[in-house]
Design an enzyme around this catalytic site. Sequence first.
Site, mmCIF file in Angstrom:
data_model
loop_
_atom_site.group_PDB
_atom_site.id
_atom_site.type_symbol
_atom_site.label_atom_id
_atom_site.label_comp_id
_atom_site.label_asym_id
_atom_site.label_seq_id
_atom_site.Cartn_x
_atom_site.Cartn_y
_atom_site.Cartn_z
ATOM 1 C CB ILE A 22 -1.080 9.813 10.192
ATOM 2 C CG1 ILE A 22 -0.530 9.084 11.435
ATOM 3 C CG2 ILE A 22 0.048 10.276 9.277
ATOM 4 C CD1 ILE A 22 0.384 9.897 12.343
ATOM 5 C CB ALA A 68 -11.289 -6.695 15.597
ATOM 6 C CE1 TYR A 79 -7.682 0.806 10.198
ATOM 7 C CE2 TYR A 79 -7.798 1.971 12.294
ATOM 8 C CZ TYR A 79 -7.169 1.736 11.089
ATOM 9 O OH TYR A 79 -6.024 2.427 10.770
ATOM 10 C CB VAL A 124 -2.266 -7.600 0.878
ATOM 11 C CG1 VAL A 124 -1.113 -6.711 0.447
ATOM 12 C CG2 VAL A 124 -3.362 -6.808 1.571
ATOM 13 C CB SER A 135 -4.460 1.894 14.217
ATOM 14 O OG SER A 135 -5.275 2.956 14.670
ATOM 15 N N GLY A 140 0.818 -1.219 0.000
ATOM 16 C CA GLY A 140 0.000 0.000 0.000
ATOM 17 C C GLY A 140 0.842 1.254 0.000
ATOM 18 C CB ALA A 141 4.246 1.798 -0.887
ATOM 19 C CE LYS A 181 -4.668 -0.844 10.806
ATOM 20 N NZ LYS A 181 -3.607 -1.067 9.814
HETATM 21 P P1 NDP Z 1 -4.413 5.584 2.744
HETATM 22 O O1 NDP Z 1 -5.863 5.306 2.569
HETATM 23 O O2 NDP Z 1 -3.829 6.825 2.182
HETATM 24 O O3 NDP Z 1 -3.557 4.369 2.197
HETATM 25 C C1 NDP Z 1 -3.925 3.044 2.398
HETATM 26 C C2 NDP Z 1 -3.117 2.202 1.463
HETATM 27 O O4 NDP Z 1 -3.460 0.833 1.648
HETATM 28 C C3 NDP Z 1 -3.387 2.548 0.006
HETATM 29 O O5 NDP Z 1 -2.137 2.723 -0.629
HETATM 30 C C4 NDP Z 1 -4.092 1.307 -0.534
HETATM 31 O O6 NDP Z 1 -3.715 0.986 -1.858
HETATM 32 C C5 NDP Z 1 -3.544 0.232 0.380
HETATM 33 N N1 NDP Z 1 -4.407 -0.935 0.380
HETATM 34 C C6 NDP Z 1 -5.654 -1.053 0.885
HETATM 35 N N2 NDP Z 1 -6.117 -2.291 0.672
HETATM 36 C C7 NDP Z 1 -5.143 -2.965 0.012
HETATM 37 C C8 NDP Z 1 -5.032 -4.272 -0.490
HETATM 38 N N3 NDP Z 1 -6.027 -5.162 -0.344
HETATM 39 N N4 NDP Z 1 -3.891 -4.636 -1.121
HETATM 40 C C9 NDP Z 1 -2.867 -3.763 -1.263
HETATM 41 N N5 NDP Z 1 -2.931 -2.494 -0.813
HETATM 42 C C10 NDP Z 1 -4.051 -2.103 -0.194
HETATM 43 O O7 NDP Z 1 -4.184 5.534 4.306
HETATM 44 P P2 NDP Z 1 -2.912 5.736 5.243
HETATM 45 O O8 NDP Z 1 -1.692 6.020 4.460
HETATM 46 O O9 NDP Z 1 -3.333 6.638 6.295
HETATM 47 O O10 NDP Z 1 -2.814 4.270 5.880
HETATM 48 C C11 NDP Z 1 -1.647 3.458 5.868
HETATM 49 C C12 NDP Z 1 -1.721 2.505 7.034
HETATM 50 O O11 NDP Z 1 -1.663 3.258 8.252
HETATM 51 C C13 NDP Z 1 -3.012 1.705 7.122
HETATM 52 O O12 NDP Z 1 -2.735 0.392 7.546
HETATM 53 C C14 NDP Z 1 -3.812 2.427 8.171
HETATM 54 O O13 NDP Z 1 -4.747 1.585 8.792
HETATM 55 C C15 NDP Z 1 -2.721 2.872 9.101
HETATM 56 N N6 NDP Z 1 -3.070 3.979 9.996
HETATM 57 C C16 NDP Z 1 -3.429 5.211 9.488
HETATM 58 C C17 NDP Z 1 -3.745 6.234 10.347
HETATM 59 C C18 NDP Z 1 -4.134 7.600 9.882
HETATM 60 O O14 NDP Z 1 -4.576 8.402 10.719
HETATM 61 N N7 NDP Z 1 -3.996 7.938 8.627
HETATM 62 C C19 NDP Z 1 -3.717 6.025 11.808
HETATM 63 C C20 NDP Z 1 -3.308 4.727 12.227
HETATM 64 C C21 NDP Z 1 -2.996 3.748 11.339
HETATM 65 P P3 NDP Z 1 -4.638 1.379 -3.145
HETATM 66 O O15 NDP Z 1 -4.923 2.854 -3.012
HETATM 67 O O16 NDP Z 1 -3.764 1.020 -4.309
HETATM 68 O O17 NDP Z 1 -5.884 0.551 -3.067
#
Ligand code: NDP
Length: 245
Positions: A190, A159, A157, A66, A144, A14-15, A161
């Site tokens: 974030i 559960a 979520y 994933v 999280s 998810g980068a 995390k």
């Molecule tokens: P975004 O929604 O910006 O990014 C989430 C990423 O996860 C996207 O790049 C998306 O890819 C990818 N993703 C989702 N489902 C899949 C999948 N099935 N296979 C591959 N990639 C997937 O959110 P954030 O950057 O904020 O989140 C990143 C992580 O940080 C997450 O795990 C989130 O739960 C965690 N987090 C975020 C917080 C916040 O406040 N922002 C707080 C705490 C934790 P695509 O777009 O290509 O589908």
Amino acid sequence: MDASNDVKVAIVTGAGKGIGRAIALELSRVGYYVAVNFRTSREAAEETIKLIEKNGGQGEAQAFDVTDAGETKAALDDLFSRYKTIDVLVNNAGITKDGLFMMMPKDNWHQVVDTTLTGFYNVTKPVLRKMARRKHGSVVSISSIAGLIGNRGQANYSAAKAGLIGASRALAAEVAQMGIRVNVVAPGLIDTDMIKEVPLDGLKGMIPMGRVGQPEEVAKVVRFLCSDDASYITGQVISVNGGMK
Ligand code: NDP
């Protein structure tokens, strides 16, 4: 680059954007070749690669969901065939489908849990086997604060995390003797697309530092945990949340 190259390789799920992009950039800055996974955000993932290259780094965009074991295995096998080692895995992919538990459709439960936990299984297992052959590696998963304290409207979520923390701690104990460290970073709020619908004004009062965090502030902690500076740290959860409890 070919398989004869001894380059350090990191995979970040998810980068394409948000925290995952910041982690990919941070790791590339310290010399990792970064596999930038995306599911739907192809353009964003290609932009992440451009940013990596602009900083003098290298990487590639890798499409896989994933939650899809077959698709994930095919993409990872392709990477494994070209690189001798995988040094770092960051399980960052995650989604939210918020709502009160009593009204929560089954799909919203499964999609969130599957992305975080089945995703962890599908990606981490093959990568660990590769790391184990070299007796070296670091896995960091993005949990999280919801997984630590439980957030109203986020039973699914929270559960998922919390499960990620349990799985990582168990795994850390299993692979410590193989030279592999497994840790968790638990961010608070974030500034990414994930919270763009969240009414922040009311929530900022709950953050002692009075502001949301930036993706780079999470990425730097991930980079530290992946580095030799963290050589005696495994099975830990590091919060990056401006002091929330
Ligand atoms: P975004 O929604 O910006 O990014 C989430 C990423 O996860 C996207 O790049 C998306 O890819 C990818 N993703 C989702 N489902 C899949 C999948 N099935 N296979 C591959 N990639 C997937 O959110 P954030 O950057 O904020 O989140 C990143 C992580 O940080 C997450 O795990 C989130 O739960 C965690 N987090 C975020 C917080 C916040 O406040 N922002 C707080 C705490 C934790 P695509 O777009 O290509 O589908």
